[in-house]
Design an enzyme around this catalytic site. Structure first.
Site, PDB file in Angstrom:
ATOM      1  N   ASP A 144       0.860  -1.183   0.000  1.00 24.82           N
ATOM      2  CA  ASP A 144       0.000   0.000   0.000  1.00 24.82           C
ATOM      3  C   ASP A 144       0.894   1.230   0.000  1.00 24.82           C
ATOM      4  O   ASP A 144       1.950   1.243   0.624  1.00 24.82           O
ATOM      5  CB  ASP A 144      -0.899   0.019   1.237  1.00 24.82           C
ATOM      6  CG  ASP A 144      -2.053  -0.971   1.165  1.00 24.82           C
ATOM      7  OD1 ASP A 144      -2.420  -1.374   0.051  1.00 24.82           O
ATOM      8  OD2 ASP A 144      -2.579  -1.339   2.225  1.00 24.82           O
ATOM      9  N   ASP A 158      -7.013  -1.324  -4.788  1.00 24.91           N
ATOM     10  CA  ASP A 158      -8.140  -0.875  -3.956  1.00 24.91           C
ATOM     11  C   ASP A 158      -9.022   0.118  -4.718  1.00 24.91           C
ATOM     12  O   ASP A 158     -10.244   0.096  -4.583  1.00 24.91           O
ATOM     13  CB  ASP A 158      -7.629  -0.231  -2.665  1.00 24.91           C
ATOM     14  CG  ASP A 158      -6.822  -1.195  -1.806  1.00 24.91           C
ATOM     15  OD1 ASP A 158      -7.062  -2.413  -1.889  1.00 24.91           O
ATOM     16  OD2 ASP A 158      -5.943  -0.715  -1.070  1.00 24.91           O
TER      17      ASP A 158
END
Length: 176
Positions: A144, A158
């Site tokens: 991330d 995402d």
């Protein structure tokens, strides 16, 4: 004889129509898969870029300070929840991807094919991380690097999953 010719002509037209429908479904399946592969490739490229250019934990302005670049290795799900249950997210991802692929064989809309491809590509991107990154197969961390004003840190996968799902819900809410 004329009635028999009409029946044969009608049966031929039905077969032609069925053939066209089968080809259309097959081309929409390929569209789902193609969009999914592109979404997956963009996610994997962005994660590779982040791993090669960012230092874990350091923030760098991206869109002002509202969205910053901040590399983390996320062992959980959204908001780093469930860090000790990564294998559950791996199984869920496999089930979701299987369901999307199964449903993609029945898609009759270009819009739905594109949205399913986007969602599948995102799910595949995070699944790829869980399968290939430390600490091991099925338990790997997700890369991330997009920090949304310190609310949460996510990635391109995402964006594909949430954006595709929201677009699908909104479309179905207003579909006639």
């Amino acid at each position: 004889m004329s009635e028999q010719s009409d029946n044969l002509g009608h049966e031929g037209a039905q077969q032609t129509e069925q053939t066209h429908k089968a080809r259309a479904l097959k081309s929409l399946l390929w569209m789902v898969l193609g969009v999914g592969v592109v979404a997956l490739a963009l996610d994997l490229w962005s994660k590779s870029w982040a791993l090669n250019n960012l230092v874990e934990g350091e923030k760098h302005p991206f869109i002002g300070n509202f969205i910053t670049l901040q590399l983390i290795h996320n062992p959980g799900a959204a908001f780093s929840l469930g860090a000790g249950s990564t294998w559950i997210f791996t199984i869920l991802s496999v089930i979701i991807l299987g369901a999307i692929i199964w449903y993609a064989t029945k898609v009759t809309s270009v819009r739905l094919a594109i949205l399913l491809g986007i969602i599948a590509g995102g799910a595949a991107g995070n699944l790829w991380d869980r399968l290939t990154r430390p600490p091991g197969f099925g338990r790997g961390y997700v890369v991330d690097f997009l920090n949304y004003n310190d609310w949460f840190i996510g990635n391109v996968a995402d964006i594909w999953i949430v954006g595709g799902a929201l677009a699908l819900v909104i479309w179905k809410m207003f579909d006639d």
